[in-house]
Design an enzyme around this catalytic site. Structure first.
Site, PDB file in Angstrom:
ATOM      1  N   CYS A  57      46.189  42.431  32.232  1.00 57.02           N
ATOM      2  CA  CYS A  57      47.061  41.153  31.954  1.00 57.02           C
ATOM      3  C   CYS A  57      47.773  41.012  33.352  1.00 57.02           C
ATOM      4  CB  CYS A  57      48.090  41.453  30.890  1.00 57.02           C
ATOM      5  SG  CYS A  57      48.621  43.227  31.022  1.00 57.02           S
ATOM      6  N   HIS A  63      52.281  45.964  29.087  1.00 51.24           N
ATOM      7  CA  HIS A  63      51.615  44.803  28.953  1.00 51.24           C
ATOM      8  C   HIS A  63      52.445  43.724  29.844  1.00 51.24           C
ATOM      9  CE1 HIS A  63      49.209  41.446  27.505  1.00 51.24           C
ATOM     10  NE2 HIS A  63      50.098  40.957  26.929  1.00 51.24           N
TER      11      HIS A  63
END
EC number: 3.4.19.12
Length: 817
Positions: free
Chosen positions: A289, A777
């Site tokens: 990510c 994330h």
């Protein structure tokens, strides 16, 4: 090509869609191609309750794969392969052993059974697939009334609050051992297993609706627990709670959300999906990510769009025979995938009606999978080539470095980020000053924690949290420190102390202060909030703060002014070579060096070695880390350990190079000039470990008199230098290299700078969720067509509540005067 399948050249083994196959044929003259088509037979409910096959062509991509799960039980395949001869497009169906020569048949069979290139990478670059634990199905859980609060955990046998593991049998919360992700412990979880035999534990802080990190002490490896939700519910943990909140509550039912994960991802709000050019998502390849977020921001900038997507036909026409190893080709391909809109199309109305009638919802097969791009851009890098989470800021600089080294046309898109920093260093005793300039691409803004505007609330929250922890109650509602942006900007502009400052005016060590100002303002200003730091226990941690980042930013007052009237410059005299003494260090020497010169001793700071050893690393590895980082401190040595801990000789004893192996008249700790002007090998190793080529490291060190910090600045200020295929290759040979791009002239003009006003407007930011850069994330928010859009891997939606106060990296563009 969505209908034409994939054409693979039988000479180069490169794949092309129908749109580009003619161009490749004309360019290379190769005339034999293997044409692959995959027909997907999808199982759909029939009138009699059975399954009626419905055939359709599958989309075959070299790299821009859709997010459809074509390996699920809902699909069956029929693959079709033909040999196509150009220019007449003569087709021969396969298998065909009668008409084709044996050599051609063997080549076709080998190609059909081969794995894709990105699957052939070093196995160490990819994490192994976890297996279900043999204990999961029959795990016994004690009915002892233990309930685990959602936060505020502490090891029940010591005071550690990091790297905590919940035993799934009795609910004990205990610390683990040292792990590569920066968390440390005293091994109490393992001791508990040896005493009780309770086999499974889950790491607290990793529990999400998608699963959790589970370790089996008996099997001695990470495992899957298919019944993890049930096992966690036994101790009062509802791992699906966030998912239920996102799907089940109305907007006016949403309670104030304080969880970083929920706020940044805008959970609990029904977000409207966005489709079309510039609204294409990217598949997460496993902790990728950070790459997705950075590339979405990069390709929202017009200069990068023009350089790669605007020049796509030219880049493709002039790409090398193996475009998989060409940076510009891969950038153009990725940019086209994000901006063309071909992989971001709304569902057809008929499909929506069909889903409603069947009471089922199928995820849209939109977005691209940047496998080939990631494989190329991370090749040879010890961290980005792994499947671990990485720092988005470090990846941004890595990308800019590659852009600088691979010019495309006359315009360098990374020019928009480049700016000059003026550093003013002053000797506090003589009051004399030195002005230097360096190139930078990011403004790093410190977090002024002392300026929090809600200190009373923070103190009250900490007291309540401790009381809840002592009483084993759920913690109170989180209170996040609120930091004014103006305080962070003030902290950036204030003078900072210079450690071990040597005054050339006094010819001795003195107190020194350094101030940084902008010698130029970039077209696009990238601001990083320095949220990540090390605690007193050397465990990486993240500052959970809220900063009121402005939509409009004016930093004209930070413009550099240069040498002022009345200021006197420090003399340009290099410091003397000083051999450190005292009991804190250990000197090593090789027999060869002692025979030639008895002063050629290697100093290793044992205090730094012991700090690293206390974290759980092997002692010899700690000595090597301190040695190869030139005694620059435990933090720098820690980074070396993280980058080299997977090497087979990581824990082997340190071997000091002999005199003939490293021709150095001193070591990095001394700052001496090497014999034959050859830089110390340990300094070269440090720069190589950062992802640079050996020859460039040597050239930078020679140009800066073996000063490591200045050498890194020199590298970034000379982006026009290309990678050399051999350390001894000179500039003439490099210019003749067929795979090298055009080399820009390295003159005295310096780097190209796009200076202008220091007034900016915010157009994007990247946020991080988690406790460190090695976990968690990343999500990207961008302002497009007057509204904010959230890019959460494959999900691209209109943002309702952009969390501008929780960002990590911010992107501003200059406001025209």
């Amino acid at each position: 090509d969505s209908e034409g399948g994939l054409y693979v050249c039988m000479n180069t083994f490169l794949g092309f869609g129908r749109e580009h196959i003619e161009r490749h044929y004309r360019k290379t003259g190769q005339c034999v191609y293997l044409h692959l088509k995959r027909h997907v037979i999808e199982k759909v409910p029939g009138a009699s309750g059975g399954a009626l096959p419905k055939r359709r062509n599958a989309k075959l991509f070299l790299d821009l794969e859709t997010n459809s799960d074509l390996n699920s039980d809902d699909f069956e395949y029929e693959d079709e392969a033909k040999l196509v001869i150009f220019p007449d497009h003569y087709e021969i169906s396969l298998p065909n052993i009668e008409e084709l020569p044996a050599l051609v048949t063997i080549a076709c069979d080998a190609l059909l059974s081969a794995k894709s290139p990105y699957r052939k990478q070093d196995p160490d670059s990819w994490e192994e697939e976890l297996q279900a634990s043999k204990h999961a199905k029959t795990l016994v859980q004690l009915d002892n009334g233990v309930r685990i609060p959602p936060s505020g955990w502490k090891c029940s046998k010591c005071d550690l609050r990091e790297n905590l593991w919940l035993n799934l049998t009795d609910g004990s919360v205990l610390c683990g051992k040292w792990f590569f992700d920066g968390s440390g412990g005293n091994g109490h979880a393992m001791e508990h297993y040896k005493e009780t035999g309770y086999p499974l534990a889950v790491k607290l802080g990793t529990i999400t609706p998608d699963g959790a990190d589970v370790y089996s002490f008996d099997e001695e490896e990470p495992v899957l627990d298919p019944h993890i939700a049930k096992h966690l519910a036994h101790f009062g943990i509802d791992m699906l709670q966030m998912q239920v909140t996102e799907n089940g509550l109305r907007d006016n039912d949403i309670k104030p959300r304080v969880s970083e994960w929920e706020v940044i991802q805008e959970a609990g709000v029904k977000l409207k999906p966005m489709y079309g050019p510039g609204y294409t998502g990217m598949k997460n390849l496993g902790n990728s990510c950070y790459l997705n977020a950075v590339m979405q921001a990069i390709f929202s900038i017009p200069e990068f769009q023009r350089a790669y997507v605007g020049n796509l036909p030219r880049i493709f026409d002039y790409s090398p025979l193996d475009p998989t190893q060409d940076f510009n080709t891969q950038m153009a391909k990725l940019g086209h995938g994000l901006l063309s809109g071909q992989y971001s199309k709304p569902p057809m109305k008929s499909e929506l009606i069909e889903q409603v009638m069947k009471e089922e919802h199928k995820p849209q097969h939109n977005g691209i999978s940047p496998r080939m791009f990631k494989a190329f851009i991370s090749k040879g890098h010890p961290e980005f080539s792994s499947n671990r989470q990485q720092d988005a800021q470090e990846f941004f600089l890595h990308l800019i470095n590659l852009v600088e080294r691979n010019p495309v046309g006359s315009e360098n898109p990374s020019d928009v980020f480049r700016f000059l920093v003026e550093e003013r260093t002053q000797c506090c005793q003589s009051r004399k000053v030195r002005y230097t300039e360096r190139v930078d691409y990011i403004m790093q803004l410190p977090v002024a924690m002392e300026a929090a505007t809600n200190k009373d609330e923070l103190i009250a929250y900490e007291l309540k949290r401790r009381e809840a922890e002592a009483a084993r109650r759920p913690p109170p509602e989180l209170v996040r420190a609120k930091i004014p942006f103006s305080a962070c900007l003030q902290a950036f502009s204030e003078p900072s102390n210079v450690e071990d400052f040597w005054s050339s005016a006094l010819q001795a060590k003195s107190a020194g202060v350094k101030t940084s100002r902008f010698a130029s303002f970039p077209e696009y200003l990238v601001v990083q909030i320095k949220k990540f730091t090390f605690g007193l226990d050397w465990i990486p941690k993240k500052l959970d703060v809220s900063i009121d980042m402005p939509d409009f930013l004016d930093i004209n007052h930070l413009r550099a002014r240069g040498l002022q009237p009345g200021e006197e410059e420090l003399p340009d005299i290099a410091p003397p070579i000083i051999i450190p003494d005292g009991p804190k260090g250990i000197y090593y020497f090789s027999l060869d060096s002692l025979l030639y010169s008895p002063v050629l001793l290697t100093y290793i700071d044992e205090s730094s070695v012991m700090q690293l050893a206390e974290m759980g690393f092997p002692l010899e590895a700690c000595r090597k880390a301190v040695y190869y980082t030139g005694n620059l401190g435990a933090e720098v040595a820690f980074n070396w350990i993280i980058a080299h801990m997977e090497e087979p000789d990581f824990a082997e004893p340190l071997v000091i190079p002999a005199f003939g192996e490293v021709a150095s008249s001193g070591e990095a700790a001394f700052g001496a000039v090497a014999l034959d002007n050859q830089p110390p090998e340990e300094m070269v190793a440090i720069i190589i470990s950062m992802g640079f080529q050996r020859n460039l490291a040597i050239q930078a060190l020679k140009a800066t008199n073996n000063n490591l910090e200045r050498a890194l600045e020199w590298i970034f200020s000379h982006p026009e230098l290309e990678e050399e295929s051999e350390p001894a290759l000179d500039m003439m040979n490099m210019a003749n290299n067929a795979n090298a791009n055009i080399l820009a002239e390295t003159g005295s003009e310096g780097p190209r700078i796009k200076d202008g006003s220091g007034r900016y407007e915010l157009f994007g930011f990247i946020s991080h969720m988690g406790t460190s850069t090695m976990s968690g994330h990343y999500v990207c928010h961008l302002k497009k067509e007057g509204r904010w859009v959230i890019y959460n891997d494959l999900r691209v939606c209109a943002s309702e509540r952009p969390p501008k106060d929780l960002g990590y990296i911010y992107f501003y563009h200059r406001i025209p005067s």
